[in-house]
Design a protein around this motif. Sequence first.
Motif, PDB file in Angstrom:
ATOM      1  N   ALA A  14     131.517  64.714  32.136  1.00 37.86           N
ATOM      2  CA  ALA A  14     130.980  64.206  30.870  1.00 37.86           C
ATOM      3  C   ALA A  14     129.548  64.690  30.655  1.00 37.86           C
ATOM      4  O   ALA A  14     129.175  65.068  29.545  1.00 37.86           O
ATOM      5  CB  ALA A  14     131.041  62.686  30.840  1.00 37.86           C
ATOM      6  N   ALA A  15     128.748  64.693  31.713  1.00 36.49           N
ATOM      7  CA  ALA A  15     127.359  65.152  31.605  1.00 36.49           C
ATOM      8  C   ALA A  15     127.309  66.628  31.231  1.00 36.49           C
ATOM      9  O   ALA A  15     126.522  67.042  30.371  1.00 36.49           O
ATOM     10  CB  ALA A  15     126.615  64.901  32.908  1.00 36.49           C
ATOM     11  N   ARG A  43     130.715  52.723  31.582  1.00 36.92           N
ATOM     12  CA  ARG A  43     129.601  53.071  32.475  1.00 36.92           C
ATOM     13  C   ARG A  43     129.247  54.549  32.381  1.00 36.92           C
ATOM     14  O   ARG A  43     128.081  54.922  32.342  1.00 36.92           O
ATOM     15  CB  ARG A  43     129.958  52.726  33.924  1.00 36.92           C
ATOM     16  N   ILE A  44     130.267  55.396  32.344  1.00 44.89           N
ATOM     17  CA  ILE A  44     130.023  56.839  32.253  1.00 44.89           C
ATOM     18  C   ILE A  44     129.332  57.176  30.938  1.00 44.89           C
ATOM     19  O   ILE A  44     128.367  57.949  30.918  1.00 44.89           O
ATOM     20  CB  ILE A  44     131.348  57.622  32.403  1.00 44.89           C
ATOM     21  N   ALA A  45     129.798  56.607  29.848  1.00 50.17           N
ATOM     22  CA  ALA A  45     129.167  56.866  28.546  1.00 50.17           C
ATOM     23  C   ALA A  45     127.710  56.419  28.556  1.00 50.17           C
ATOM     24  O   ALA A  45     126.819  57.170  28.146  1.00 50.17           O
ATOM     25  CB  ALA A  45     129.939  56.155  27.433  1.00 50.17           C
ATOM     26  N   GLU A  46     127.460  55.220  29.035  1.00 52.02           N
ATOM     27  CA  GLU A  46     126.088  54.703  29.041  1.00 52.02           C
ATOM     28  C   GLU A  46     125.193  55.504  29.981  1.00 52.02           C
ATOM     29  O   GLU A  46     124.043  55.774  29.666  1.00 52.02           O
ATOM     30  CB  GLU A  46     126.096  53.219  29.410  1.00 52.02           C
ATOM     31  N   LYS A  47     125.719  55.912  31.113  1.00 54.10           N
ATOM     32  CA  LYS A  47     124.951  56.717  32.073  1.00 54.10           C
ATOM     33  C   LYS A  47     124.580  58.072  31.471  1.00 54.10           C
ATOM     34  O   LYS A  47     123.571  58.665  31.838  1.00 54.10           O
ATOM     35  CB  LYS A  47     125.775  56.899  33.349  1.00 54.10           C
ATOM     36  N   ASN A  48     125.392  58.547  30.521  1.00 55.84           N
ATOM     37  CA  ASN A  48     125.120  59.810  29.844  1.00 55.84           C
ATOM     38  C   ASN A  48     124.316  59.629  28.558  1.00 55.84           C
ATOM     39  O   ASN A  48     124.211  60.558  27.758  1.00 55.84           O
ATOM     40  CB  ASN A  48     126.429  60.549  29.548  1.00 55.84           C
ATOM     41  N   GLY A  49     123.769  58.440  28.348  1.00 53.94           N
ATOM     42  CA  GLY A  49     122.889  58.216  27.209  1.00 53.94           C
ATOM     43  C   GLY A  49     123.565  57.801  25.918  1.00 53.94           C
ATOM     44  O   GLY A  49     122.930  57.756  24.865  1.00 53.94           O
TER      45      GLY A  49
END
Length: 70
Positions: A14-15, A43-49
């Motif tokens: 994702a990043a 969590r993945i979406a939020e971790k990627n901003g």
Amino acid sequence: HPHFWQQGYAYEAAAALTHYAMEECGIERLVSMIMVGNTASIRIAEKNGFTLEKRIQQHNKDALIYKKGD
């Protein structure tokens, strides 16, 4: 497959895609539709901003729209 869960592969993918789309392709806004309750994807979406934009109904199921950019 569960063997690959929680190894960071989804976050890394994702990043990389987020960076490529925004930095290399010049896309200014990305969205991600995530089904309510899918905490790993949230969590993945939020971790990627990505930030929560709104909650919607999709095919009679609740979904969340996350966005990055304008």
